[in-house]
Design an enzyme around this catalytic site. Structure first.
Site, mmCIF file in Angstrom:
data_model
loop_
_atom_site.group_PDB
_atom_site.id
_atom_site.type_symbol
_atom_site.label_atom_id
_atom_site.label_comp_id
_atom_site.label_asym_id
_atom_site.label_seq_id
_atom_site.Cartn_x
_atom_site.Cartn_y
_atom_site.Cartn_z
ATOM 1 N N ARG A 19 30.552 -77.978 -12.138
ATOM 2 C CA ARG A 19 29.689 -78.806 -11.110
ATOM 3 C C ARG A 19 28.285 -78.636 -11.195
ATOM 4 N NH1 ARG A 19 33.061 -77.117 -5.976
ATOM 5 N NH2 ARG A 19 33.724 -75.386 -7.377
ATOM 6 N N GLN A 65 38.593 -61.924 -17.652
ATOM 7 C CA GLN A 65 39.542 -62.962 -17.492
ATOM 8 C C GLN A 65 39.266 -63.804 -18.536
ATOM 9 O OE1 GLN A 65 38.577 -65.179 -14.096
ATOM 10 N NE2 GLN A 65 40.774 -65.968 -13.803
ATOM 11 N N GLY A 87 41.676 -69.611 -12.339
ATOM 12 C CA GLY A 87 41.534 -69.429 -10.757
ATOM 13 C C GLY A 87 41.102 -68.307 -10.173
ATOM 14 N N ASN A 138 27.520 -74.251 -5.804
ATOM 15 C CA ASN A 138 28.620 -75.137 -6.806
ATOM 16 C C ASN A 138 27.824 -75.945 -7.732
ATOM 17 O OD1 ASN A 138 30.814 -73.488 -6.171
ATOM 18 N ND2 ASN A 138 30.592 -74.467 -4.259
HETATM 19 C C1 UD1 Z 1 36.239 -70.955 -3.477
HETATM 20 C C2 UD1 Z 1 37.340 -70.823 -2.478
HETATM 21 C C3 UD1 Z 1 37.089 -71.775 -1.244
HETATM 22 C C4 UD1 Z 1 35.761 -71.219 -0.659
HETATM 23 C C5 UD1 Z 1 34.766 -71.020 -1.742
HETATM 24 C C6 UD1 Z 1 33.401 -70.199 -0.815
HETATM 25 C C7 UD1 Z 1 39.321 -70.638 -4.041
HETATM 26 C C8 UD1 Z 1 40.467 -70.938 -4.562
HETATM 27 N N1 UD1 Z 1 38.634 -71.300 -3.178
HETATM 28 O O1 UD1 Z 1 35.821 -72.267 -3.934
HETATM 29 O O2 UD1 Z 1 38.214 -71.485 -0.372
HETATM 30 O O3 UD1 Z 1 35.582 -71.948 0.636
HETATM 31 O O4 UD1 Z 1 34.919 -70.398 -2.775
HETATM 32 O O5 UD1 Z 1 32.269 -70.378 -1.815
HETATM 33 O O6 UD1 Z 1 39.065 -69.312 -4.014
HETATM 34 N N2 UD1 Z 1 35.941 -67.566 -10.711
HETATM 35 C C9 UD1 Z 1 36.408 -66.672 -11.519
HETATM 36 N N3 UD1 Z 1 37.613 -66.873 -12.340
HETATM 37 C C10 UD1 Z 1 38.218 -68.084 -11.927
HETATM 38 C C11 UD1 Z 1 37.564 -69.120 -11.367
HETATM 39 C C12 UD1 Z 1 36.520 -68.762 -10.555
HETATM 40 O O7 UD1 Z 1 35.997 -65.508 -11.563
HETATM 41 O O8 UD1 Z 1 39.124 -68.534 -12.793
HETATM 42 C C13 UD1 Z 1 34.811 -67.172 -9.863
HETATM 43 C C14 UD1 Z 1 33.763 -67.943 -9.977
HETATM 44 O O9 UD1 Z 1 32.812 -67.413 -11.078
HETATM 45 C C15 UD1 Z 1 32.802 -67.923 -8.726
HETATM 46 C C16 UD1 Z 1 34.085 -67.446 -7.570
HETATM 47 O O10 UD1 Z 1 35.034 -67.252 -8.676
HETATM 48 O O11 UD1 Z 1 31.955 -67.103 -8.823
HETATM 49 C C17 UD1 Z 1 34.268 -68.807 -6.959
HETATM 50 O O12 UD1 Z 1 34.624 -69.763 -7.650
HETATM 51 P P1 UD1 Z 1 34.617 -71.439 -7.625
HETATM 52 O O13 UD1 Z 1 34.901 -72.145 -8.593
HETATM 53 O O14 UD1 Z 1 33.081 -71.582 -7.220
HETATM 54 O O15 UD1 Z 1 35.232 -71.702 -6.260
HETATM 55 P P2 UD1 Z 1 34.732 -72.605 -4.890
HETATM 56 O O16 UD1 Z 1 35.401 -74.049 -5.365
HETATM 57 O O17 UD1 Z 1 33.548 -72.623 -4.454
HETATM 58 MG MG MG Z 2 31.819 -71.747 -5.091
#
Ligand code: UD1
Ligand code: MG
Length: 501
Positions: A17, A78, A83, A233
């Site tokens: 995003r 990863q 996810g 985001n």
């Molecule tokens: C996530 C939460 C959501 C919460 C929000 C708070 C999940 C499924 N959702 O959503 O409930 O309200 O954060 O900010 O967890 N990341 C990885 N590997 C991946 C995907 C993500 O390391 O495969 C890391 C990203 O770099 C990031 C964090 O995890 O720092 C969160 O990922 P993001 O995609 O921002 O999740 P949100 O949609 O914000």
């Molecule tokens: Mg996030």
């Protein structure tokens, strides 16, 4: 806390995003990358095991952390970002030996403070719950996971925005992405996370439902101040968090004795230090690891990066200063440019439209106007006249210029480097200096002036043209008033027009 708690930071995502080629955690707020914010905060909480999950641009993320203490820090890759749940699955091996409790938070939530995290951990450790989830009530919860509470007030599960029903979307209590787990309970559920049918990802949030389904307790830890847990985001959130962090920084400086005029307009990175009784005018930027001493004044729109200013320094408006040192009582600007390696001595003056690069300027030396000083060593109490240029570059190499104490460099001088100007030497204005000027001597290096009286008139006569005086005489010259005058004084305009007729 060190033995009790390990910490995992999730930072592998791309951040779709943000619409950027740069991985999300490499974007900066308040002068630090998001991942650096996260790791610094984690380090303030505990010096124990810290696991950072990296994926997108992993090498660059690791590199961005290289100046921080590395002890106890482990990176887990990863490779495919499937996810937040999958991220922790990748760290399974490291988690098995990490410690009895695990604090998990995201690399995209940089406003969270170590004090809040410590209170959260203490509450979790005291509760005996299998997990605790930090929650907050958001004015606009769009995009966040929503907290579904059990009748007894504990957390039943978390539902993501994409999967939520319209009713669930109306819930304003959100998941901050900050959790404490009993590590073995987390490990027991990690591989049971289902693949989300909509996004195809493995959500860490599903672990909560799995735990409660198995009869385990998950407690909410509700934050009174939701602004601390804003996740970044998109670029709008990046700007919002940047402003909040810089606001915090400016406030801390003001409480420590710094005057900031219109604090909402200044841009101060978190790594900056400013001494008391210093005044920052509106629109000032202090970036990187800049240190400003006491009782300084920094003029509007000056941008100072990675520089060191001692006490009582004045930087007037619109200066650009980078990787430079300015000693006590010196005055810079307005409109001066100090490039890397400028070292300005005590009480020295660098005035308007003066550019300095890799140059040491001695105590009390003045270069007040329109000058370039590059690759030079300039002594004390030297006067550099207006428009002096150090010609340091021959097209291939840079050369050094030395100007010793008390020398006087007349205006409009060019010093062709390498060259030395001795102590007390005096260079006549407009000189082009190509050779050493011995101490205490006058150097004049310019063509001698010749005047030829009447030359202009003679030339025009020869060409058959009249001189301006002759022209005025023959036309009975009455000059038209300027446009502004014409508007103000219409009567005079008419009068003038008549005379011309
Ligand atoms: C996530 C939460 C959501 C919460 C929000 C708070 C999940 C499924 N959702 O959503 O409930 O309200 O954060 O900010 O967890 N990341 C990885 N590997 C991946 C995907 C993500 O390391 O495969 C890391 C990203 O770099 C990031 C964090 O995890 O720092 C969160 O990922 P993001 O995609 O921002 O999740 P949100 O949609 O914000
Ligand atoms: Mg996030």
């Amino acid at each position: 806390m060190k033995d009790q708690i390990a910490i995992a930071i999730l930072g592998a995502g791309l951040g779709t995003r943000l619409k950027s080629k740069l991985a999300k955690v490499l974007h900066s707020v308040a002068g630090r990358t998001l991942i650096e914010h996260a790791v610094r905060t984690a380090r303030e909480v505990s010096e124990g095991n810290l696991i950072v999950i990296v994926g997108h641009q992993a090498e660059a993320v690791i590199d961005a952390l290289k100046d921080l203490p590395q002890q106890g820090l482990r990176f887990v890759r990863q490779e495919q970002q499937l996810g937040t749940g999958h991220a922790l699955q990748c760290a399974r091996r490291q988690l098995q030996t990490a410690g009895p409790h695990l604090l998990v938070f995201h690399g995209d939530t940089p406003l969270i403070t170590s004090e809040t995290l410590r209170r959260f951990i203490a509450s979790h450790l005291g509760s005996g719950a299998a997990a605790s989830v930090m929650t907050a009530e958001m004015e606009d919860p769009t995009g966040y996971g929503r907290i579904l509470r059990a009748p007894d007030g504990s957390v039943a599960s978390i539902v993501e925005q994409k999967s939520a029903t319209p009713d669930q979307r109306r819930i304003r209590e959100i998941n901050t992405g900050i959790y404490c787990f009993e590590t073995h309970q987390l490990l027991a559920e990690l591989d049971r996370i289902p693949r989300d049918p909509i996004s195809g990802e493995y959500y860490l949030t599903d672990v909560i439902g799995l735990l409660t389904h198995g009869g385990k307790k998950v407690l909410p830890y509700r934050m009174a101040d939701a602004s601390e847990v804003i996740g970044i985001n998109n670029r709008a959130e990046l700007a919002e968090v940047d402003a909040l962090l810089r606001g915090r920084k400016a406030r801390a400086l003001m409480l420590a004795g710094v005057t900031i005029l219109r604090p909402e307009t200044v841009m101060i990175d978190l790594g900056v230090e400013v001494g008391p009784d210093t005044v920052l005018e509106p629109g000032v930027t202090l970036a990187g690891e800049t240190r400003v001493g006491e009782n300084c004044r920094i003029g509007s729109f000056s941008v100072i990066t990675d520089s060191e200013l001692e006490d009582n320094v004045t930087v007037k408006q619109s200066c650009v200063i980078g990787e430079s040192k300015i000693a006590n009582g010196a005055s810079i600007g307005p409109f001066a440019h100090l490039r890397p390696g400028s070292d300005i001595g005590p009480g020295a003056k660098i005035g308007n439209f003066v550019e300095v690069k890799k140059t040491r300027v001695g105590r009390g030396t003045k270069a007040s106007h329109l000058t370039y000083l590059g690759d030079a060593v300039i002594g004390n109490d030297v006067n550099i006249g207006a428009g002096t240029i150090i010609v340091n570059y021959d097209g291939e190499k840079k050369h050094t210029t030395v100007i010793e104490n008390n020398a006087f460099v007349g205006s409009g001088t060019r010093l062709i480097a390498p060259v030395r100007v001795g102590e007390n030497a005096f260079i006549a204005a407009g000189s082009t200096i190509t050779e050493e000027v011995p101490p205490d001597s006058l150097s004049i290096a310019r063509a001698r002036q010749t005047n030829k009286p009447g030359w202009v008139t003679a030339r025009k006569r020869k060409a058959g043209k009249k001189s301006p005086e002759e022209k005025n005489k023959t036309q009975g010259k009455v000059l038209e008033p300027a446009l502004g005058d014409r508007k103000k004084k219409p009567a005079k305009k008419q009068e003038a027009a008549k005379q011309i007729e």
